[in-house]
Motif scaffolding. Structure first.
Motif, PDB file in Angstrom:
ATOM      1  N   ALA A 104      42.318  28.167  43.677  1.00 48.17           N
ATOM      2  CA  ALA A 104      43.202  27.921  44.818  1.00 48.17           C
ATOM      3  C   ALA A 104      42.644  28.678  46.009  1.00 48.17           C
ATOM      4  N   ASP A 105      42.944  28.163  47.181  1.00 49.68           N
ATOM      5  CA  ASP A 105      42.469  28.782  48.424  1.00 49.68           C
ATOM      6  C   ASP A 105      43.598  29.446  49.201  1.00 49.68           C
ATOM      7  N   VAL A 106      44.802  28.931  49.021  1.00 53.07           N
ATOM      8  CA  VAL A 106      45.966  29.360  49.791  1.00 53.07           C
ATOM      9  C   VAL A 106      47.162  29.417  48.844  1.00 53.07           C
ATOM     10  N   ALA A 107      48.116  30.313  49.121  1.00 54.12           N
ATOM     11  CA  ALA A 107      49.343  30.352  48.331  1.00 54.12           C
ATOM     12  C   ALA A 107      50.504  30.763  49.223  1.00 54.12           C
ATOM     13  N   PHE A 108      51.668  30.170  48.960  1.00 53.65           N
ATOM     14  CA  PHE A 108      52.905  30.532  49.656  1.00 53.65           C
ATOM     15  C   PHE A 108      53.709  31.371  48.665  1.00 53.65           C
ATOM     16  N   VAL A 109      53.703  32.699  48.845  1.00 49.70           N
ATOM     17  CA  VAL A 109      54.258  33.607  47.841  1.00 49.70           C
ATOM     18  C   VAL A 109      55.047  34.741  48.488  1.00 49.70           C
ATOM     19  N   ALA A 110      55.729  35.503  47.645  1.00 54.89           N
ATOM     20  CA  ALA A 110      56.470  36.676  48.092  1.00 54.89           C
ATOM     21  C   ALA A 110      55.528  37.853  48.333  1.00 54.89           C
ATOM     22  N   GLY A 111      56.084  38.924  48.911  1.00 54.95           N
ATOM     23  CA  GLY A 111      55.271  40.070  49.289  1.00 54.95           C
ATOM     24  C   GLY A 111      54.549  40.747  48.148  1.00 54.95           C
ATOM     25  N   ARG A 112      55.224  40.921  47.008  1.00 59.68           N
ATOM     26  CA  ARG A 112      54.580  41.612  45.895  1.00 59.68           C
ATOM     27  C   ARG A 112      53.393  40.814  45.370  1.00 59.68           C
ATOM     28  N   ALA A 113      53.560  39.490  45.295  1.00 62.28           N
ATOM     29  CA  ALA A 113      52.447  38.635  44.868  1.00 62.28           C
ATOM     30  C   ALA A 113      51.316  38.693  45.881  1.00 62.28           C
ATOM     31  N   ALA A 114      51.650  38.833  47.165  1.00 64.60           N
ATOM     32  CA  ALA A 114      50.619  38.938  48.195  1.00 64.60           C
ATOM     33  C   ALA A 114      49.809  40.221  48.023  1.00 64.60           C
ATOM     34  N   LEU A 115      50.479  41.315  47.685  1.00 65.75           N
ATOM     35  CA  LEU A 115      49.756  42.571  47.435  1.00 65.75           C
ATOM     36  C   LEU A 115      48.872  42.453  46.206  1.00 65.75           C
ATOM     37  N   LYS A 116      49.361  41.763  45.181  1.00 68.32           N
ATOM     38  CA  LYS A 116      48.559  41.563  43.974  1.00 68.32           C
ATOM     39  C   LYS A 116      47.346  40.688  44.290  1.00 68.32           C
ATOM     40  N   ALA A 117      47.552  39.674  45.134  1.00 64.51           N
ATOM     41  CA  ALA A 117      46.444  38.802  45.513  1.00 64.51           C
ATOM     42  C   ALA A 117      45.409  39.560  46.331  1.00 64.51           C
ATOM     43  N   GLU A 118      45.854  40.503  47.141  1.00 59.64           N
ATOM     44  CA  GLU A 118      44.920  41.345  47.889  1.00 59.64           C
ATOM     45  C   GLU A 118      44.108  42.199  46.914  1.00 59.64           C
ATOM     46  N   GLN A 119      44.785  42.754  45.934  1.00 60.29           N
ATOM     47  CA  GLN A 119      44.135  43.627  44.960  1.00 60.29           C
ATOM     48  C   GLN A 119      43.109  42.888  44.109  1.00 60.29           C
ATOM     49  N   LEU A 120      43.453  41.669  43.671  1.00 58.39           N
ATOM     50  CA  LEU A 120      42.611  40.936  42.729  1.00 58.39           C
ATOM     51  C   LEU A 120      41.635  39.970  43.384  1.00 58.39           C
ATOM     52  N   ALA A 121      42.000  39.422  44.544  1.00 48.83           N
ATOM     53  CA  ALA A 121      41.174  38.377  45.159  1.00 48.83           C
ATOM     54  C   ALA A 121      40.821  38.661  46.613  1.00 48.83           C
ATOM     55  N   LYS A 122      41.234  39.824  47.120  1.00 48.06           N
ATOM     56  CA  LYS A 122      40.999  40.181  48.523  1.00 48.06           C
ATOM     57  C   LYS A 122      41.619  39.170  49.477  1.00 48.06           C
ATOM     58  N   ALA A 123      42.681  38.513  49.016  1.00 46.26           N
ATOM     59  CA  ALA A 123      43.416  37.588  49.876  1.00 46.26           C
ATOM     60  C   ALA A 123      44.329  38.386  50.804  1.00 46.26           C
ATOM     61  N   ARG A 124      44.716  37.774  51.917  1.00 44.87           N
ATOM     62  CA  ARG A 124      45.581  38.446  52.877  1.00 44.87           C
ATOM     63  C   ARG A 124      46.645  37.465  53.378  1.00 44.87           C
ATOM     64  N   MET A 125      47.801  38.031  53.770  1.00 44.08           N
ATOM     65  CA  MET A 125      48.865  37.207  54.325  1.00 44.08           C
ATOM     66  C   MET A 125      48.666  37.068  55.837  1.00 44.08           C
ATOM     67  N   TYR A 126      48.711  35.834  56.305  1.00 44.21           N
ATOM     68  CA  TYR A 126      48.487  35.543  57.725  1.00 44.21           C
ATOM     69  C   TYR A 126      49.745  35.047  58.427  1.00 44.21           C
ATOM     70  N   LEU A 127      50.666  34.474  57.659  1.00 43.92           N
ATOM     71  CA  LEU A 127      51.888  33.924  58.240  1.00 43.92           C
ATOM     72  C   LEU A 127      53.071  34.306  57.367  1.00 43.92           C
ATOM     73  N   ALA A 128      54.226  34.524  57.979  1.00 41.38           N
ATOM     74  CA  ALA A 128      55.444  34.811  57.222  1.00 41.38           C
ATOM     75  C   ALA A 128      56.549  33.876  57.689  1.00 41.38           C
ATOM     76  N   GLU A 129      57.459  33.578  56.777  1.00 38.37           N
ATOM     77  CA  GLU A 129      58.561  32.693  57.117  1.00 38.37           C
ATOM     78  C   GLU A 129      59.659  33.452  57.853  1.00 38.37           C
ATOM     79  N   VAL A 130      60.407  32.729  58.659  1.00 42.72           N
ATOM     80  CA  VAL A 130      61.614  33.240  59.315  1.00 42.72           C
ATOM     81  C   VAL A 130      62.769  32.372  58.833  1.00 42.72           C
ATOM     82  N   ARG A 131      63.851  33.020  58.403  1.00 46.18           N
ATOM     83  CA  ARG A 131      65.015  32.279  57.926  1.00 46.18           C
ATOM     84  C   ARG A 131      66.272  32.760  58.641  1.00 46.18           C
ATOM     85  N   SER A 132      67.229  31.860  58.788  1.00 47.61           N
ATOM     86  CA  SER A 132      68.472  32.210  59.477  1.00 47.61           C
ATOM     87  C   SER A 132      69.298  33.210  58.684  1.00 47.61           C
TER      88      SER A 132
END
Length: 324
Positions: A104-132
């Motif tokens: 996979a190249d991209v994932a829409f995930v929660a913060g903890r999964a994003a930190l794990k992805a950084e640790q294991l795949a050097k992935a980074r979060m570029y966009l975050a959702e905004v909800r009412s």
């Protein structure tokens, strides 16, 4: 990541890919999804041209018809970046494994999964959702919840308020929940009330773990627990009914839980990462926004700095002595 794949078409293809993303999957094609790609191979893939993008959309309990909606989003993104985009549904563990294994190249995930992805795949979060229903826009609150008739009341400080919980029956959302466990435990440790997640029983009279927001709140509603920890939006349908919500109130909140967002693998070349970010931002436009909202009840996406957006989560994990 230059393996040539066709965009998903039809329910049968979607089923096969979903099966490939489960934790016990044999794999897609002949290669298991969780197989770690050697660093040299990853470097070569990063230099090679990409001819398709695969995005994993993580399951959420309040998401319905997710595969169909994700496919429509993929079509819009494909037009924007000028290449096939494939949408896959899986849990967050599978999403991180897919990034690590170059499936996979991209994932829409929660913060903890994003930190794990950084640790294991050097992935980074570029966009975050905004909800009412997020009080902080792209952040939300973790809340300690009690019944309306509870004798527990807010005091002059967070520490004084939470000190009242000593000896009480506590219901956490689950052991893995950010707002339902990590942030509240981090707050308890930060206030000096417990020393870590393995010492909760020395503070509370009883500790239970649910399988989601609803079960933790039901424990309080039914008198099985005196307090529960959940996300602020869990006090609304579909997690509980409006009538049940009126029977509960927030005793204490912990702000700054980072919203879910878009993580991009580091082996996607920088020009393509920029294209993807800009393509996702198109989901904010009126023509696409209704579809985007229907995915996870998100209103829009905003650009974020990976380190700053996830800083509060990193601190909560450190306080709670937990790994991403």
């Amino acid at each position: 990541m230059n393996v040539k794949l066709k965009v998903l078409a039809g329910a049968s293809a979607g089923f096969l890919l979903l099966a490939g993303l489960t934790a016990n999957a044999v794999g897609i094609g002949k290669r298991p999804i969780a197989q770690t790609t050697p660093k040299g191979d990853r470097d070569l893939r990063a230099q090679a041209p990409i001819n398709r993008i695969r995005i994993v959309f993580a399951n959420r309990r309040d998401a319905t018809d997710l595969q169909n909606k994700a496919n429509q989003v993929a079509q819009i993104l494909s037009k924007q970046i000028g290449m096939p985009v494939e949408a896959v549904i899986g849990d967050e563990t599978a999403a991180v494994e897919a990034l690590r294994a170059d499936r996979a190249d991209v994932a829409f995930v929660a913060g903890r999964a994003a930190l794990k992805a950084e640790q294991l795949a050097k992935a980074r979060m570029y966009l975050a959702e905004v909800r009412s229903d997020y009080s902080g826009g792209n952040t939300y609150d973790s809340v300690f919840v009690v019944r309306q008739d509870s004798p527990l009341r807010p005091k002059g400080s967070a520490k004084q308020t939470l000190e009242q919980l000593k000896g009480k029956k506590m219901a956490f959302t689950s052991r893995t929940s950010g707002s339902g466990f990590i942030f509240p435990v981090g707050e308890l440790v930060g206030q000096g009330l417990v020393s870590g997640p393995d010492r909760l029983e020395t503070f509370f009279g009883n500790v239970t773990y649910g399988d989601g927001y609803s079960s933790a709140l039901q424990a309080v509603l039914k008198g099985q627990a005196e307090v529960a920890t959940v996300s602020e939006y869990a006090l609304l349908p579909p997690w509980i009914t409006a009538a049940e919500g009126k029977q509960l109130r927030v005793l204490q909140k912990v702000s700054g839980v980072p919203a879910h967002g878009i993580v991009i693998d580091d082996s996607v070349p920088a020009p393509m990462r920029e294209k993807l970010v800009n393509a996702f931002m198109k989901m904010n436009e009126p023509a696409n926004n209704q579809l985007f909202r229907s995915l996870y009840n998100s209103q829009r996406l905003v650009k974020v700095d990976h380190t700053s957006h996830l800083a509060t989560l990193r601190q909560a994990l450190q306080r709670a002595k937990l790994e991403p």
